[in-house]
Scaffold this active site. Structure first.
Site, PDB file in Angstrom:
ATOM      1  N   GLU A 149      44.327   2.184   7.346  1.00  0.00           N
ATOM      2  CA  GLU A 149      43.985   2.912   8.566  1.00  0.00           C
ATOM      3  C   GLU A 149      43.861   4.384   8.226  1.00  0.00           C
ATOM      4  OE1 GLU A 149      46.390   0.461   9.418  1.00  0.00           O
ATOM      5  OE2 GLU A 149      44.927  -0.686  10.581  1.00  0.00           O
ATOM      6  N   TYR A 161      37.257   6.577   0.635  1.00  0.00           N
ATOM      7  CA  TYR A 161      37.385   5.123   0.767  1.00  0.00           C
ATOM      8  C   TYR A 161      36.011   4.439   0.731  1.00  0.00           C
ATOM      9  CZ  TYR A 161      42.068   6.526   2.260  1.00  0.00           C
ATOM     10  OH  TYR A 161      43.317   7.087   2.322  1.00  0.00           O
TER      11      TYR A 161
END
Ligand SMILES: CC(C)(COP(=O)(O)OP(=O)(O)OC[C@H]1O[C@@H](n2cnc3c(N)ncnc32)[C@H](O)[C@@H]1OP(=O)(O)O)[C@@H](O)C(=O)NCCC(=O)NCCS
Length: 197
Positions: A149, A161
């Site tokens: 998250e 990411y």
């Protein structure tokens, strides 16, 4: 340029697993690193501690690990995945990434739980190297998928990411506090199918 403005160079930085025997030095450093960052999770010392585990017993259903980026190769072991040299103290921890894995129905699910690189050391590939070491560990723990998250506004982390192959799969309204913000859920498949039985 004043000495303070001179960018730190990532040349010689070593990425390796954090070990229990260096708990004091590591916990002090990673607590400071996380607190200095507005967007890393501000864990307590007790929350970090389980990530210093020694090697897990074979077949463990849950496992945690933390990877460190260290500036002092003389006191650091070799790159994650290589052999480890026992050490008692750690100097110059400039980044960390904490991962967990849980085994369900024959295949593991991993989570990137927390991560930060010290500001002077950012944008030099250290975040990528910490992720690579962590993903290697996730694979070794039979993980098929890695979740995380991230604050929706955290462009640096989202870009990191995405570059590492994660993609957005959901939104968690109000997931974060101080300040309140939605959480973007991201995942990366490690291409491992669930084992039968
Ligand atoms: C997110 C973070 C860990 C990235 O660490 P890093 O060592 O700077 O990352 P890298 O140098 O490996 O960056 C790899 C790629 O990620 C992307 N990226 C990283 N920082 C970026 C930024 N500020 N803006 C845009 N893209 C960025 C780029 O694609 C970069 O590749 P490039 O430099 O070749 O363009 C770091 O910014 C940080 O510690 N942030 C504060 C804590 C945090 O937000 N943690 C994540 C909580 S979910």
């Amino acid at each position: 340029m004043t000495p303070k403005q001179v960018p730190a160079t990532a040349q010689g930085v070593v990425v390796r697993r954090a070990e229990m025997k260096e708990a004091e030095a590591v916990l002090k450093s990673v607590l400071n690193l996380a607190r200095a960052s507005a967007t890393a999770a501000h864990w307590s010392r007790a929350a970090f501690h389980p990530y210093l585990s020694t090697d897990e017993a074979g077949g463990a259903l849950q496992a945690k690990a933390m990877f460190l980026a260290c500036t002092d190769p003389a006191k650091c072991a070799t790159e994650a995945g290589g052999s480890h040299t026992p050490i008692a103290t750690v100097d110059g921890i400039v980044g960390f990434a904490a991962f967990s894995t849980i085994m369900t129905v024959g295949v593991g699910e991993s989570t990137l739980e927390n991560m930060a690189v010290a500001i002077p050391w950012q944008r030099q590939g250290i975040g990528c190297r910490l992720l690579k070491a962590g993903l290697h560990w996730c694979r070794a723990h039979a993980a098929g998928t890695v979740f995380l998250e991230v604050r929706a506004s955290n462009r640096a982390a989202v870009a990191l990411y995405e570059r590492a192959g994660f993609s957005a799969v959901g939104n968690r309204p109000g997931y974060y506090r101080d300040p309140a913000e939605d959480g973007l859920q991201m995942q990366k498949s490690l291409g491992r199918a669930a084992r039968a039985g």
